[in-house]
Scaffold this active site. Structure first.
Site, PDB file in Angstrom:
ATOM      1  N   VAL A   8      -3.046 -11.995  -9.453  1.00 42.18           N
ATOM      2  CA  VAL A   8      -4.211 -11.941  -8.571  1.00 42.18           C
ATOM      3  C   VAL A   8      -5.039 -10.680  -8.804  1.00 42.18           C
ATOM      4  CG1 VAL A   8      -4.937 -11.768  -6.168  1.00 42.18           C
ATOM      5  CG2 VAL A   8      -3.156 -13.387  -6.800  1.00 42.18           C
ATOM      6  N   VAL A  70       0.852  -4.937 -13.547  1.00 45.19           N
ATOM      7  CA  VAL A  70       2.156  -5.585 -13.410  1.00 45.19           C
ATOM      8  C   VAL A  70       2.930  -4.879 -12.295  1.00 45.19           C
ATOM      9  CG1 VAL A  70       2.234  -6.321 -15.814  1.00 45.19           C
ATOM     10  CG2 VAL A  70       3.184  -4.091 -15.184  1.00 45.19           C
ATOM     11  N   ALA A  72       5.460  -2.641 -10.121  1.00 48.82           N
ATOM     12  CA  ALA A  72       6.020  -1.320 -10.410  1.00 48.82           C
ATOM     13  C   ALA A  72       7.486  -1.421 -10.796  1.00 48.82           C
ATOM     14  CB  ALA A  72       5.864  -0.425  -9.181  1.00 48.82           C
ATOM     15  N   ASN A  98       1.364   0.040  -8.266  1.00 49.23           N
ATOM     16  CA  ASN A  98       1.844   1.036  -7.300  1.00 49.23           C
ATOM     17  C   ASN A  98       3.114   1.709  -7.810  1.00 49.23           C
ATOM     18  OD1 ASN A  98      -0.045   1.026  -5.171  1.00 49.23           O
ATOM     19  ND2 ASN A  98       0.817  -0.856  -4.338  1.00 49.23           N
ATOM     20  N   SER A 124      -6.820   0.548  -4.729  1.00 46.68           N
ATOM     21  CA  SER A 124      -6.688   0.046  -3.359  1.00 46.68           C
ATOM     22  C   SER A 124      -7.884  -0.811  -2.994  1.00 46.68           C
ATOM     23  CB  SER A 124      -6.570   1.212  -2.372  1.00 46.68           C
ATOM     24  OG  SER A 124      -6.497   0.722  -1.044  1.00 46.68           O
ATOM     25  N   GLY A 125      -7.592  -1.849  -2.238  1.00 41.89           N
ATOM     26  CA  GLY A 125      -8.662  -2.724  -1.763  1.00 41.89           C
ATOM     27  C   GLY A 125      -8.260  -4.181  -1.736  1.00 41.89           C
ATOM     28  N   GLY A 126      -7.045  -4.471  -2.245  1.00 36.94           N
ATOM     29  CA  GLY A 126      -6.595  -5.848  -2.247  1.00 36.94           C
ATOM     30  C   GLY A 126      -7.362  -6.698  -3.238  1.00 36.94           C
ATOM     31  N   LYS A 179      -2.218   7.751  -4.408  1.00 36.76           N
ATOM     32  CA  LYS A 179      -2.122   6.368  -3.914  1.00 36.76           C
ATOM     33  C   LYS A 179      -0.928   6.207  -2.975  1.00 36.76           C
ATOM     34  CE  LYS A 179      -3.224   1.962  -3.730  1.00 36.76           C
ATOM     35  NZ  LYS A 179      -2.046   1.210  -3.372  1.00 36.76           N
ATOM     36  N   HIS A 182      -2.027   7.605   0.251  1.00 36.14           N
ATOM     37  CA  HIS A 182      -2.943   6.617   0.845  1.00 36.14           C
ATOM     38  C   HIS A 182      -2.155   5.526   1.561  1.00 36.14           C
ATOM     39  CE1 HIS A 182      -4.821   2.626   0.677  1.00 36.14           C
ATOM     40  NE2 HIS A 182      -5.994   3.227   0.835  1.00 36.14           N
ATOM     41  N   ASN A 183      -1.158   4.986   0.891  1.00 38.82           N
ATOM     42  CA  ASN A 183      -0.395   3.890   1.483  1.00 38.82           C
ATOM     43  C   ASN A 183       0.416   4.355   2.691  1.00 38.82           C
ATOM     44  OD1 ASN A 183      -1.455   2.514  -0.682  1.00 38.82           O
ATOM     45  ND2 ASN A 183       0.450   1.521  -1.241  1.00 38.82           N
ATOM     46  N   GLU A 186      -1.875   4.573   5.479  1.00 42.44           N
ATOM     47  CA  GLU A 186      -2.125   3.181   5.873  1.00 42.44           C
ATOM     48  C   GLU A 186      -1.028   2.691   6.814  1.00 42.44           C
ATOM     49  OE1 GLU A 186      -1.457  -0.948   3.533  1.00 42.44           O
ATOM     50  OE2 GLU A 186      -2.842   0.447   2.544  1.00 42.44           O
ATOM     51  N   TYR A 187       0.231   2.981   6.486  1.00 40.38           N
ATOM     52  CA  TYR A 187       1.343   2.619   7.376  1.00 40.38           C
ATOM     53  C   TYR A 187       1.114   3.220   8.764  1.00 40.38           C
ATOM     54  CZ  TYR A 187       4.844   0.713   4.057  1.00 40.38           C
ATOM     55  OH  TYR A 187       5.560  -0.058   3.179  1.00 40.38           O
TER      56      TYR A 187
END
Length: 476
Positions: A8, A70, A72, A98, A124-126, A179, A182-183, A186-187
């Site tokens: 995706v 791919v 991690a 990631n 990041s951004g999906g 990153k 960032h995550n 986000e959590y």
């Protein structure tokens, strides 16, 4: 550019790159995925699909730039080994997944020894962001960044001022470290929002329709962000089968992908306090114990949450508490970046990080422009809370923040992230903490020594002539 891994995210990035006028060659070790991509989403574009890595290399101009999308871990090493025989000196491999930052350090050093260049790029951004414009956090050799910059700047999201949300983070694994942080933030953000929802839902008796309106209104002010925006949309969605709010039908059992846990673990390694993220990770773990929690709810005593009190006051206070908690969470994340940058020699600039998080990524928020300004104004800022603007923002929200936490505790509604955020703030602003007693205890049982407030040096005390007895067992 070559894109390896046409899942995706890889497929979306490939289409984004091609749409900006750059030639793209797509390849997946699973030939069926390559065919499905070329005959499906990429149909009508100039993207070329190939069946073998050597074909891809033949079609790319030197230095060949190959983006790997791919999972991690071992798959990254496997794909590198798969591509390596076909690389030439100066070629650039980019890991856009990631990956753990120390793995990126290792891969960067290994490939550099063979004359290849390696970039670990947090993306990041999906799926939507990958296609329309993500935030990109690349780290690696500076010359590799220079070679990739025109492409990355073209495909990245653009902030309100038109600036692309991408910049060079630093050497080796710096990009993947940013990153990871960032995550982790986000959590924390998601948990803080979830706790605010719980307080308003169970503590103020608000239904999904009312919550949708509240969060939509909040998204027009200081809390404006992607996560607040989608939260309002989530509350609006009704279940087609029951006609009731879909969110109420979702099992309260959250999952995690690991990067939040990595941030918690690494924060202990570098000595950075990040209690908000730690609480968010723990909250997800606790949520996974659904069967145990249901059983415990039948036997463990406690208050029963019920709507009571001044709803308007609680709603307004919750807005202030959420904003103050978010500032504290960002302060913790930026503090970790500062310490880790020194520890690993990354030379990460927190102001640049805030700048590229303003759009495209999951934690994008209007607050980030203020964070960028704070670090631009004072690059040596040791803690975001010490910036005058943020200091004033916290001062004006303290009463509301404490009221919300106290209300939640009184009602038996768990607020681990919001409570931890407030505890961090109070600990950081305290000139004296009870660690003096902790040090005395450590010196008592382990001769760990201590320092004094009134004189220089390191001290040890023989606290008792004989060992202290366990509680409940008197001395002879």
């Amino acid at each position: 550019m070559g894109v390896v891994g046409l899942g995706v995210m890889g497929a979306s990035l490939a289409r984004n790159i091609e749409s900006r006028g750059f030639p793209v060659v797509g390849y997946d070790v699973d030939a069926a995925k390559t065919r499905a991509f070329i005959e499906g989403p990429a149909k009508g574009t100039a993207i070329v699909g190939v069946d073998r890595p050597e074909q891809m290399m033949e079609l790319l101009e030197p230095p060949r730039r190959v983006l790997m999308m791919v999972p991690a871990g071992a798959p990254v090493d496997s794909v590198i080994a798969h591509l390596r025989p076909h690389l030439q000196e100066g070629d650039i491999l980019i890991d856009g997944g990631n990956s753990y930052f120390l793995d990126t350090d290792r891969r960067s050093d290994d490939l550099a020894a063979s004359g290849f260049r390696f970039v670990g790029a947090g993306v990041s951004g999906g799926e939507e962001g990958a296609l329309l414009g993500p935030a990109i956090m690349p780290g690696g050799q500076r010359e590799a960044w220079d070679a990739l910059a025109p492409i990355f700047r073209a495909i990245a999201a653009k902030a309100d001022d038109g600036e692309p949300c991408v910049d060079y983070m630093g050497p080796r694994g710096a990009g993947h470290y940013v990153k990871m942080v960032h995550n982790g933030i986000e959590y924390g953000d998601m948990q803080l929002i979830a706790e605010t929802y719980d307080i308003l839902h169970r503590g103020a008796g608000l239904g999904a329709r009312e919550l949708a309106d509240i969060f939509a209104e909040w998204n027009e002010g200081e809390l404006r962000s992607y996560l607040i925006e989608i939260t309002a949309v989530i509350f609006e969605r009704m279940d087609e089968g029951t006609g009731k709010p879909l969110v109420d039908a979702i099992l309260d059992e959250a999952q995690q992908k690991g990067t939040g846990k990595w941030m918690s673990q690494n924060a202990f390694d570098v000595g950075a306090p990040i209690p908000t993220v730690n609480a968010a990770v723990e909250a997800r773990i606790l949520s996974s114990l659904k069967t145990e929690r249901v059983a415990a709810s039948r036997v463990l005593p406690g208050p029963q949450p019920e709507a009571r009190g001044d709803r308007a006051r609680l709603i307004d206070a919750a807005r202030h508490a959420l904003f103050a908690s978010k500032i504290t969470s960002y302060a913790q994340g930026m503090g970790l970046l500062r310490l880790a940058s020194k520890e690993y020699g990354y030379d990460i600039n927190p102001g640049v990080v805030a700048k590229i998080w303003r759009a495209g990524c999951i934690i994008r928020a209007s607050l980030l422009s203020d964070i960028q300004h704070a670090f631009d104004k004072d690059p040596g800022l040791v803690n975001l809370l010490l910036d005058e603007a943020f200091r004033d923002a916290m001062a004006s929200r303290q009463d509301a923040w404490r009221y919300v936490v106290q209300t939640a505790v009184g009602l038996g509604i768990p607020v681990p992230a919001m409570g931890s955020s407030l505890a961090y703030y109070d600990s950081y602003r305290s000139a004296r903490l009870p660690a003096n007693l902790t040090q005395a205890q450590r010196d008592f049982f382990g001769a760990h020594t201590y320092r004094r407030v009134d004189r220089e040096g390191v001290f040890h005390t023989e606290w008792a002539a004989e060992p202290a007895q366990p509680q409940g067992k008197g001395r002879p």
